[in-house]
Scaffold this motif. Structure first.
Motif, PDB file in Angstrom:
ATOM      1  N   ARG A  33       0.742  -1.203  -0.016  1.00 54.07           N
ATOM      2  CA  ARG A  33       0.005  -0.125  -0.029  1.00 54.07           C
ATOM      3  C   ARG A  33       1.005   1.274   0.190  1.00 54.07           C
ATOM      4  N   SER A  34       0.681   2.346  -0.961  1.00 50.50           N
ATOM      5  CA  SER A  34       1.452   3.457  -1.033  1.00 50.50           C
ATOM      6  C   SER A  34       0.693   4.369   0.044  1.00 50.50           C
ATOM      7  N   PRO A  35       1.571   5.073   0.735  1.00 44.50           N
ATOM      8  CA  PRO A  35       1.167   6.315   1.465  1.00 44.50           C
ATOM      9  C   PRO A  35       0.127   7.250   0.465  1.00 44.50           C
ATOM     10  N   ARG A  36       0.682   7.472  -0.559  1.00 42.54           N
ATOM     11  CA  ARG A  36      -0.313   8.284  -1.297  1.00 42.54           C
ATOM     12  C   ARG A  36      -1.784   7.566  -1.298  1.00 42.54           C
ATOM     13  N   SER A  37      -1.718   6.496  -1.673  1.00 40.06           N
ATOM     14  CA  SER A  37      -2.956   5.612  -2.006  1.00 40.06           C
ATOM     15  C   SER A  37      -3.940   5.833  -0.835  1.00 40.06           C
ATOM     16  N   SER A  38      -3.189   5.796   0.431  1.00 44.71           N
ATOM     17  CA  SER A  38      -3.980   5.554   1.696  1.00 44.71           C
ATOM     18  C   SER A  38      -4.601   7.028   1.987  1.00 44.71           C
ATOM     19  N   ALA A  39      -3.591   8.011   1.779  1.00 40.18           N
ATOM     20  CA  ALA A  39      -4.004   9.375   1.900  1.00 40.18           C
ATOM     21  C   ALA A  39      -5.396   9.787   0.912  1.00 40.18           C
ATOM     22  N   LEU A  40      -5.155   9.337  -0.359  1.00 41.08           N
ATOM     23  CA  LEU A  40      -6.397   9.599  -1.333  1.00 41.08           C
ATOM     24  C   LEU A  40      -7.653   8.946  -0.816  1.00 41.08           C
ATOM     25  N   GLU A  41      -7.453   7.726  -0.342  1.00 42.49           N
ATOM     26  CA  GLU A  41      -8.611   6.815  -0.134  1.00 42.49           C
ATOM     27  C   GLU A  41      -9.451   7.501   1.137  1.00 42.49           C
ATOM     28  N   GLU A  97      -9.335  10.802   1.845  1.00 43.66           N
ATOM     29  CA  GLU A  97      -9.637  12.271   1.380  1.00 43.66           C
ATOM     30  C   GLU A  97     -10.394  12.274   0.105  1.00 43.66           C
ATOM     31  N   LYS A 112      -8.995   8.050  -6.098  1.00 41.87           N
ATOM     32  CA  LYS A 112      -8.321   6.818  -5.591  1.00 41.87           C
ATOM     33  C   LYS A 112      -8.658   5.790  -6.367  1.00 41.87           C
TER      34      LYS A 112
END
Length: 113
Positions: A49-57, A59, A64
């Motif tokens: 899991r990418s940190p960017r992906s988690s953030a988009l998920e 917000e 995402k």
């Protein structure tokens, strides 16, 4: 065309798959298995899991989902190119990929003519 079902060939396939993952996401898979049939190559991959992906998920879940779709499309294009260029597989009929964002699992099937 029958694929060589050898450990060396499977290692090359795994290397190519992970190379694309590193190129697109910055890191390889956590689990990767490849299986060969007479005209189908199947990858079972557990991605990180990418940190960017988690953030988009959290917000922007719709964005995402859209990003996941496009990244999967890019993955399919790149794996086709790599298999053609590096392993000489010019007989690829279709590249099918399904990715499950919540679990990070992806199944990729390469169907040969």
């Amino acid at each position: 065309m029958s694929l060589p079902d050898t450990n060396d060939y499977k290692k090359k396939l795994c290397h190519l798959y992970n190379e694309i993952s590193k190129e697109l996401f910055g890191f390889g898979t956590t689990l990767l298995k490849v299986s060969l049939d007479s005209n189908i190559i199947t990858f079972h991959a557990k991605h990180r899991r990418s940190p960017r992906s988690s953030a988009l998920e959290g917000e922007a879940p719709t964005l995402k989902h859209e990003v996941d779709f496009y990244m999967s499309s890019i993955y399919k294009k790149r794996i086709r190119e790599k298999l053609e260029q590096e392993l000489g597989l010019s007989n690829i009929e279709a590249v099918l990929r399904d990715y499950d964002p919540p679990t990070q699992w992806a199944i990729t099937n390469i169907i040969l003519k």
